[in-house]
Write a protein that holds these residues in place. Structure first.
Motif, PDB file in Angstrom:
ATOM      1  N   TYR A  97      78.084  81.860  25.730  1.00 28.34           N
ATOM      2  CA  TYR A  97      78.489  82.415  24.433  1.00 28.34           C
ATOM      3  C   TYR A  97      80.006  82.400  24.382  1.00 28.34           C
ATOM      4  O   TYR A  97      80.663  82.715  25.385  1.00 28.34           O
ATOM      5  CB  TYR A  97      78.010  83.858  24.265  1.00 28.34           C
ATOM      6  N   ASN A 101      83.901  84.677  19.251  1.00 23.72           N
ATOM      7  CA  ASN A 101      83.162  84.877  17.992  1.00 23.72           C
ATOM      8  C   ASN A 101      81.637  84.981  18.156  1.00 23.72           C
ATOM      9  O   ASN A 101      80.916  85.026  17.166  1.00 23.72           O
ATOM     10  CB  ASN A 101      83.501  83.762  16.991  1.00 23.72           C
ATOM     11  N   GLU A 102      81.165  85.043  19.393  1.00 28.20           N
ATOM     12  CA  GLU A 102      79.707  85.147  19.567  1.00 28.20           C
ATOM     13  C   GLU A 102      79.293  86.406  20.335  1.00 28.20           C
ATOM     14  O   GLU A 102      78.131  86.550  20.709  1.00 28.20           O
ATOM     15  CB  GLU A 102      79.168  83.892  20.268  1.00 28.20           C
ATOM     16  N   GLU A 235      70.053  80.028  19.172  1.00 27.92           N
ATOM     17  CA  GLU A 235      70.552  80.171  17.801  1.00 27.92           C
ATOM     18  C   GLU A 235      69.691  81.085  16.927  1.00 27.92           C
ATOM     19  O   GLU A 235      70.117  81.494  15.855  1.00 27.92           O
ATOM     20  CB  GLU A 235      70.767  78.818  17.111  1.00 27.92           C
ATOM     21  N   SER A 259      75.079  86.385  19.962  1.00 26.99           N
ATOM     22  CA  SER A 259      74.272  85.504  19.117  1.00 26.99           C
ATOM     23  C   SER A 259      75.156  84.411  18.537  1.00 26.99           C
ATOM     24  O   SER A 259      76.334  84.286  18.889  1.00 26.99           O
ATOM     25  CB  SER A 259      73.603  86.327  17.997  1.00 26.99           C
ATOM     26  N   ASP A 260      74.570  83.662  17.642  1.00 33.64           N
ATOM     27  CA  ASP A 260      75.278  82.635  16.911  1.00 33.64           C
ATOM     28  C   ASP A 260      76.465  83.252  16.135  1.00 33.64           C
ATOM     29  O   ASP A 260      76.382  84.391  15.695  1.00 33.64           O
ATOM     30  CB  ASP A 260      74.248  82.046  15.938  1.00 33.64           C
ATOM     31  N   LYS A 261      77.531  82.490  15.929  1.00 30.73           N
ATOM     32  CA  LYS A 261      78.747  83.091  15.359  1.00 30.73           C
ATOM     33  C   LYS A 261      78.567  83.584  13.914  1.00 30.73           C
ATOM     34  O   LYS A 261      79.213  84.544  13.509  1.00 30.73           O
ATOM     35  CB  LYS A 261      79.936  82.148  15.496  1.00 30.73           C
ATOM     36  N   ILE A 264      76.942  87.060  14.407  1.00 28.32           N
ATOM     37  CA  ILE A 264      77.891  88.012  15.008  1.00 28.32           C
ATOM     38  C   ILE A 264      79.021  88.320  14.015  1.00 28.32           C
ATOM     39  O   ILE A 264      79.457  89.472  13.883  1.00 28.32           O
ATOM     40  CB  ILE A 264      78.445  87.470  16.353  1.00 28.32           C
TER      41      ILE A 264
END
Ligand SMILES: Cc1ncc(COP(=O)(O)O)c(C=O)c1O
Length: 399
Positions: A97, A101-102, A235, A259-261, A264
């Protein structure tokens, strides 16, 4: 506002929203408010470690205070802690990750759960979850305007939620599946095979999965599988974890979401307006926990395992059937043979023998007929509680 307008509001409208009114108070807290008024109680009730946070972790936080770290951090959490979490997830699960940003640092898994639901749900969206389950799961869905859908799990099936059981509950409104294994209240874990089947289902029906893995380090003789590691799941998974249970840090209030950006980023938007950031002292402590806490966790897990064996054997000896928990720190014995409801049993046990347990029904209809007993307590207290419960069962045994 005029006087008459404000008195009108008081008289004719409840100040409480319909959503909040519809949510029952936590069945755990309700019961434990009783406790403080009774002397000599042994509590197998509240689900937290009896260990104090390891000293080096406390010391890191104290040292940071001495250095003047008393301010806000970035909304997302300190870059050092996010980087360390990314490193930890990568080294433990081989999953990467981006800490920029994740990963979001939250105020415990509790906040992560709330943010996840508010981020993904439109009014009326359904979220599937096992029953029994942690008390905050249905509440967090309802508070976000969604509808919790409970899928029964049973002792016969080791309290595992299965893809086969989930599928009939999927509708056009289903947005996500929310699972938390190892499980509070049953101590069940999900096998990699079953998780894979659930992952396949999520992909087939285009569902998100929120995976609460706060007990992921507390497993006994089995492996914990991180759901996001399964093919195609990174994802569509919101991974929630934290420091409360494994590091004995319930009071520090630090958790995280990965998680995916896009997800998040949206969770961070809510977090920045509502929480601003998680407390800096807690973040400093959590950083130390990840850097140096492994051996302490290992020792605590060994200790919980000893107590787990004692309590399960003890329940079976006094005549209660007890599913073997493989994770977390809860045993979930059946009291069905006594003919009492869980609540009746728990209340009588408290008054007559001064042992506090949580009625299984607090965790959903499928918890009826069971008790949640937390064994993160001194071995001598567990042994005394078993003695008292044995006496209680003898007295109330149906002939
Ligand atoms: C399954 C589960 N998830 C989340 C939480 C809350 O954790 P935190 O202290 O990180 O908010 C608990 C606490 O009991 C729990 O049992």
């Amino acid at each position: 506002m005029s006087k008459s307008r404000s008195s009108h509001i008081k008289l004719s409208q409840s100040p409480i929203s319909e959503i909040v009114k519809s949510i029952p108070p936590s069945g755990i807290r309700k019961f434990f408010d009783l406790l403080s008024s009774i002397e000599g109680v042994i509590s197998l009730g509240v689900g937290e470690p009896d260990f104090v946070t390891p000293w080096n972790i406390c010391e890191a936080a104290i040292y940071s205070l001495e250095k003047g770290y008393t301010m806000y951090t970035s909304n997302k959490g300190t870059p050092e802690l996010r980087a360390e979490i990314a490193r930890y997830i990568d080294s433990r699960f081989g999953l990467s990750y981006n800490p920029d940003n994740e990963i979001l640092i939250t105020v415990g898994v509790s906040e992560g759960l709330d943010l996840a639901m508010r981020t993904i749900l439109n009014p009326g969206d359904e979220v599937i979850m096992p029953d029994p389950c942690y008390v905050a799961y249905p509440a967090s869905v309802s508070l976000a305007g969604g509808i919790p859908i409970r899928v029964p799990t049973t002792e016969d099936n080791d309290f595992e939620i299965t893809a086969e059981a989930i599928e009939p509950y999927i509708t056009d409104k289903t947005k996500a599946v929310l699972i938390g294994y190892p499980c509070n209240p049953t101590g069940a874990v999900l096998s990699k095979e079953e998780l894979t089947r659930i992952a396949d289902l999520a992909k087939r029906y285009n569902l998100l999965v929120i995976s609460d893995e706060v007990y992921g380090q507390l497993v006994y003789g089995v492996e914990h599988t991180c759901l996001a590691t399964l093919p195609g799941m990174r994802e569509r998974t919101i991974l929630l974890n934290g420091f409360s249970k494994a590091y004995a840090m319930t009071g520090w209030r630090i958790g995280y979401a990965a998680s995916d950006k896009e997800i998040i980023g949206a969770m961070t938007k809510i977090h920045q307006y509502t929480m601003l950031c998680a407390p800096i002292m807690g973040q400093m402590a959590a950083l130390e926990a990840l850097k140096t806490g492994d051996s302490e966790v290992e020792n605590m897990v060994k200790d919980y395992d000893r107590r787990r064996r004692v309590i399960v054997k003890g329940f079976r000896t006094i005549g209660l059937s007890c599913f073997e928990p493989k994770g977390a720190f809860y045993a979930f014995p059946s009291i069905k043979t006594t003919g009492m409801t869980s609540e009746e049993f728990a209340e009588k046990l408290l008054w007559e023998e001064k042992v506090a347990v949580v009625p299984g029904s607090a965790f959903g209809p499928c918890g009826e007929g069971y008790l949640r007993c937390c064994y993160a307590t001194a071995l001598s207290d567990i042994e005394e509680a078993l003695k008292r419960m044995g006496r209680f069962i003898k007295k109330h045994r149906k002939t």
